[in-house]
Scaffold this motif. Structure first.
Motif, PDB file in Angstrom:
ATOM      1  N   MET A  46     -13.823 -10.360   1.937  1.00  0.00           N
ATOM      2  CA  MET A  46     -12.380 -10.695   1.969  1.00  0.00           C
ATOM      3  C   MET A  46     -11.464 -10.039   1.320  1.00  0.00           C
ATOM      4  O   MET A  46     -10.333  -9.686   1.535  1.00  0.00           O
ATOM      5  N   GLN A  47     -11.893  -9.513  -0.019  1.00  0.00           N
ATOM      6  CA  GLN A  47     -10.847  -8.980  -0.842  1.00  0.00           C
ATOM      7  C   GLN A  47     -10.523  -7.499  -0.126  1.00  0.00           C
ATOM      8  O   GLN A  47      -9.289  -7.260  -0.267  1.00  0.00           O
ATOM      9  N   ASP A  48     -11.383  -6.834   0.674  1.00  0.00           N
ATOM     10  CA  ASP A  48     -11.238  -5.752   1.265  1.00  0.00           C
ATOM     11  C   ASP A  48     -10.114  -5.735   2.230  1.00  0.00           C
ATOM     12  O   ASP A  48      -9.128  -5.215   2.547  1.00  0.00           O
ATOM     13  N   ARG A  49     -10.203  -7.060   2.946  1.00  0.00           N
ATOM     14  CA  ARG A  49      -9.502  -7.359   4.016  1.00  0.00           C
ATOM     15  C   ARG A  49      -8.069  -7.579   3.520  1.00  0.00           C
ATOM     16  O   ARG A  49      -6.832  -7.326   4.154  1.00  0.00           O
ATOM     17  N   ILE A  50      -8.086  -8.546   2.484  1.00  0.00           N
ATOM     18  CA  ILE A  50      -6.702  -8.755   1.866  1.00  0.00           C
ATOM     19  C   ILE A  50      -6.015  -7.513   1.178  1.00  0.00           C
ATOM     20  O   ILE A  50      -4.826  -7.372   1.427  1.00  0.00           O
ATOM     21  N   GLU A  51      -6.689  -6.745   0.627  1.00  0.00           N
ATOM     22  CA  GLU A  51      -5.934  -5.716   0.259  1.00  0.00           C
ATOM     23  C   GLU A  51      -5.693  -4.427   1.247  1.00  0.00           C
ATOM     24  O   GLU A  51      -4.462  -3.981   1.119  1.00  0.00           O
ATOM     25  N   GLN A  52      -6.401  -4.368   2.625  1.00  0.00           N
ATOM     26  CA  GLN A  52      -5.887  -3.765   3.464  1.00  0.00           C
ATOM     27  C   GLN A  52      -4.716  -4.531   4.148  1.00  0.00           C
ATOM     28  O   GLN A  52      -3.588  -3.639   4.415  1.00  0.00           O
ATOM     29  N   ARG A  53      -4.492  -5.603   4.022  1.00  0.00           N
ATOM     30  CA  ARG A  53      -3.393  -6.186   4.805  1.00  0.00           C
ATOM     31  C   ARG A  53      -2.375  -6.167   4.108  1.00  0.00           C
ATOM     32  O   ARG A  53      -1.058  -5.992   4.562  1.00  0.00           O
ATOM     33  N   CYS A  54      -2.405  -6.337   2.421  1.00  0.00           N
ATOM     34  CA  CYS A  54      -1.204  -6.102   1.730  1.00  0.00           C
ATOM     35  C   CYS A  54      -0.658  -4.717   1.611  1.00  0.00           C
ATOM     36  O   CYS A  54       0.575  -4.517   1.615  1.00  0.00           O
ATOM     37  N   ARG A  55      -1.470  -3.601   1.827  1.00  0.00           N
ATOM     38  CA  ARG A  55      -0.976  -2.183   1.958  1.00  0.00           C
ATOM     39  C   ARG A  55      -0.249  -1.983   3.162  1.00  0.00           C
ATOM     40  O   ARG A  55       0.815  -1.155   3.139  1.00  0.00           O
ATOM     41  N   ASN A  56      -0.948  -2.565   4.305  1.00  0.00           N
ATOM     42  CA  ASN A  56      -0.094  -2.410   5.502  1.00  0.00           C
ATOM     43  C   ASN A  56       1.060  -3.238   5.599  1.00  0.00           C
ATOM     44  O   ASN A  56       2.029  -2.680   5.946  1.00  0.00           O
ATOM     45  N   MET A  57       1.373  -4.364   4.930  1.00  0.00           N
ATOM     46  CA  MET A  57       2.522  -5.091   4.941  1.00  0.00           C
ATOM     47  C   MET A  57       3.738  -4.321   4.239  1.00  0.00           C
ATOM     48  O   MET A  57       4.651  -4.199   4.573  1.00  0.00           O
ATOM     49  N   ALA A  58       3.157  -3.555   2.767  1.00  0.00           N
ATOM     50  CA  ALA A  58       4.101  -2.940   2.165  1.00  0.00           C
ATOM     51  C   ALA A  58       4.469  -1.720   2.948  1.00  0.00           C
ATOM     52  O   ALA A  58       5.660  -1.197   2.608  1.00  0.00           O
ATOM     53  N   GLN A  59       3.639  -1.134   3.576  1.00  0.00           N
ATOM     54  CA  GLN A  59       4.153   0.078   4.407  1.00  0.00           C
ATOM     55  C   GLN A  59       5.196  -0.258   5.566  1.00  0.00           C
ATOM     56  O   GLN A  59       5.916   0.479   5.875  1.00  0.00           O
ATOM     57  N   ALA A  60       4.730  -1.252   6.216  1.00  0.00           N
ATOM     58  CA  ALA A  60       5.686  -1.614   7.085  1.00  0.00           C
ATOM     59  C   ALA A  60       7.110  -2.214   6.600  1.00  0.00           C
ATOM     60  O   ALA A  60       8.019  -1.927   7.305  1.00  0.00           O
ATOM     61  N   VAL A  61       7.040  -2.658   5.393  1.00  0.00           N
ATOM     62  CA  VAL A  61       8.385  -3.162   4.870  1.00  0.00           C
ATOM     63  C   VAL A  61       9.311  -1.909   4.480  1.00  0.00           C
ATOM     64  O   VAL A  61      10.474  -1.835   4.792  1.00  0.00           O
ATOM     65  N   ARG A  62       8.537  -0.903   3.711  1.00  0.00           N
ATOM     66  CA  ARG A  62       9.271   0.323   3.529  1.00  0.00           C
ATOM     67  C   ARG A  62       9.669   1.146   4.676  1.00  0.00           C
ATOM     68  O   ARG A  62      10.796   1.618   4.808  1.00  0.00           O
TER      69      ARG A  62
END
Length: 107
Positions: A46-62
């Motif tokens: 779950m931690q891995d998925r959460i980390e991946q999701r957060c990185r993707n959302m940050a990339q999308a916002v940038r």
């Protein structure tokens, strides 16, 4: 964001459950350890998925900020380029909430 919050809470509950399992006087040591290890592996996934999701959302916002003048076109392009399927494909969003809990999935 709601799915990230839900999965974070579920991850913490999985770790707490593993501690309760280890402390359960009705289980023999080997059973308690084996059960706790499975619970911890699921929580780490779950931690891995959460980390991946957060990185993707940050990339999308940038990326959206970079393309602000053409936001209507760039938004769809940005989301479709993400690597986490539940962010890229709207039909998969929140799929983890509907999945069978406790399933170990190695990837």
């Amino acid at each position: 964001m709601d799915e990230t919050a839900r999965q974070t809470a579920e991850m913490v509950e999985g770790i707490a459950a593993s501690l309760r399992t280890l402390d359960d006087p009705t289980l023999d040591g080997a059973t308690a350890r084996a059960t706790a290890m499975r619970q911890i592996v699921v929580a780490l996934q779950m931690q891995d998925r959460i980390e991946q999701r957060c990185r993707n959302m940050a990339q999308a916002v940038r990326q959206m900020a970079e393309h602000a003048p053409d936001a209507a076109r760039s938004g769809a392009d940005v989301w479709s380029a993400l690597t986490l399927d539940e962010l890229r494909d709207e039909a998969l969003s929140g799929l983890a909430a509907r999945a069978k809990p406790g399933e170990i999935e190695f990837f």
